[in-house]
Design a protein around this motif. Structure first.
Motif, short mmCIF file in Angstrom:
data_model
loop_
_atom_site.label_atom_id
_atom_site.label_comp_id
_atom_site.label_asym_id
_atom_site.label_seq_id
_atom_site.Cartn_x
_atom_site.Cartn_y
_atom_site.Cartn_z
N HIS A 78 1.36 31.25 -18.93
CA HIS A 78 2.70 30.68 -18.85
C HIS A 78 3.50 31.11 -20.06
O HIS A 78 2.97 31.24 -21.17
CB HIS A 78 2.61 29.14 -18.78
CG HIS A 78 3.91 28.51 -18.40
ND1 HIS A 78 4.86 28.20 -19.33
CD2 HIS A 78 4.40 28.17 -17.20
CE1 HIS A 78 5.91 27.66 -18.71
NE2 HIS A 78 5.64 27.64 -17.41
N ARG A 79 4.80 31.33 -19.88
CA ARG A 79 5.67 31.76 -20.98
C ARG A 79 5.69 30.79 -22.15
O ARG A 79 5.92 31.18 -23.29
CB ARG A 79 7.09 31.93 -20.47
CG ARG A 79 7.52 33.36 -20.42
CD ARG A 79 8.99 33.42 -20.05
NE ARG A 79 9.62 34.46 -20.80
CZ ARG A 79 10.38 35.38 -20.27
NH1 ARG A 79 10.63 35.38 -18.99
NH2 ARG A 79 10.93 36.31 -21.03
N ASP A 80 5.48 29.51 -21.88
CA ASP A 80 5.48 28.50 -22.95
C ASP A 80 4.20 28.50 -23.77
O ASP A 80 4.09 27.78 -24.75
CB ASP A 80 5.70 27.10 -22.36
CG ASP A 80 7.10 26.92 -21.81
OD1 ASP A 80 7.99 27.72 -22.18
OD2 ASP A 80 7.31 25.99 -21.02
N VAL B 283 5.32 31.66 -27.54
CA VAL B 283 6.77 31.66 -27.57
C VAL B 283 7.33 32.57 -28.65
O VAL B 283 6.71 32.80 -29.69
CB VAL B 283 7.34 30.23 -27.74
CG1 VAL B 283 6.95 29.35 -26.58
CG2 VAL B 283 6.88 29.61 -29.05
N VAL C 226 12.68 25.19 -31.92
CA VAL C 226 11.66 25.02 -30.91
C VAL C 226 11.26 23.56 -30.94
O VAL C 226 10.90 23.03 -32.00
CB VAL C 226 10.42 25.91 -31.18
CG1 VAL C 226 9.35 25.67 -30.15
CG2 VAL C 226 10.83 27.36 -31.24
N VAL D 32 -0.88 26.78 -28.02
CA VAL D 32 0.45 27.37 -28.07
C VAL D 32 0.50 28.29 -29.29
O VAL D 32 -0.02 27.94 -30.35
CB VAL D 32 1.56 26.30 -28.20
CG1 VAL D 32 2.92 26.94 -28.39
CG2 VAL D 32 1.56 25.37 -27.00
#
Length: 136
Positions: free
Chosen positions: A122-124, A127, A135, A89
């Motif tokens: 994926h958008r996650d 971020v 968050v 992430v």
């Protein structure tokens, strides 16, 4: 990759740097990219220290490209760094706070979301947050 200066006569005599924090029990890692242009060294960062659970990667202050490319990444290059360092992430930094350069303040997050969609991420996975937003 960024020029530096601490005073009037010391151009490019100090280094900008990124840094990593890792732990073994449990195995967790964080990487801060710092202020940078895109360059091949990020794949080496992954080999030496990564992959990372969380990374803070810049996506703003990039226009005009002819001038800013060597020291600031755009959203698409930020996504490339995310992939190069193997971040699970990433959190977008170095954008949307004040007008440093020519792009609109809302442009970097919009371009990042478009790049994520085009790449199939994926958008996650990468971020952006608004000022004061949490968050979890």
């Amino acid at each position: 990759m960024h020029w530096s200066a601490r005073g009037v006569l010391d151009r490019c005599r100090t280094l900008w740097g990124s840094w990593a924090v890792t732990s073994q029990q449990p195995r967790l890692s964080f990487w801060f990219a710092g202020d940078t242009g895109y360059c091949p060294v990020f794949k080496e960062v992954r080999q030496r220290c990564g992959p990372f659970d969380l990374a803070a990667i810049p996506i703003g202050a990039y226009e005009p490209r002819w001038f800013m490319r060597p020291q600031h990444v755009n959203a698409e290059e930020g996504l490339a760094i995310h992939r190069d360092v193997g971040a699970r992430v990433s959190l977008a930094i170095h954008c949307c706070t004040w007008a440093l350069t020519d792009e609109a303040l809302d442009e970097p997050p919009r371009r990042l979301h478009e790049a994520l969609e085009e790449s199939g991420c994926h958008r996650d996975e990468f971020v952006t947050v608004r000022h004061g937003e949490k968050v979890v």
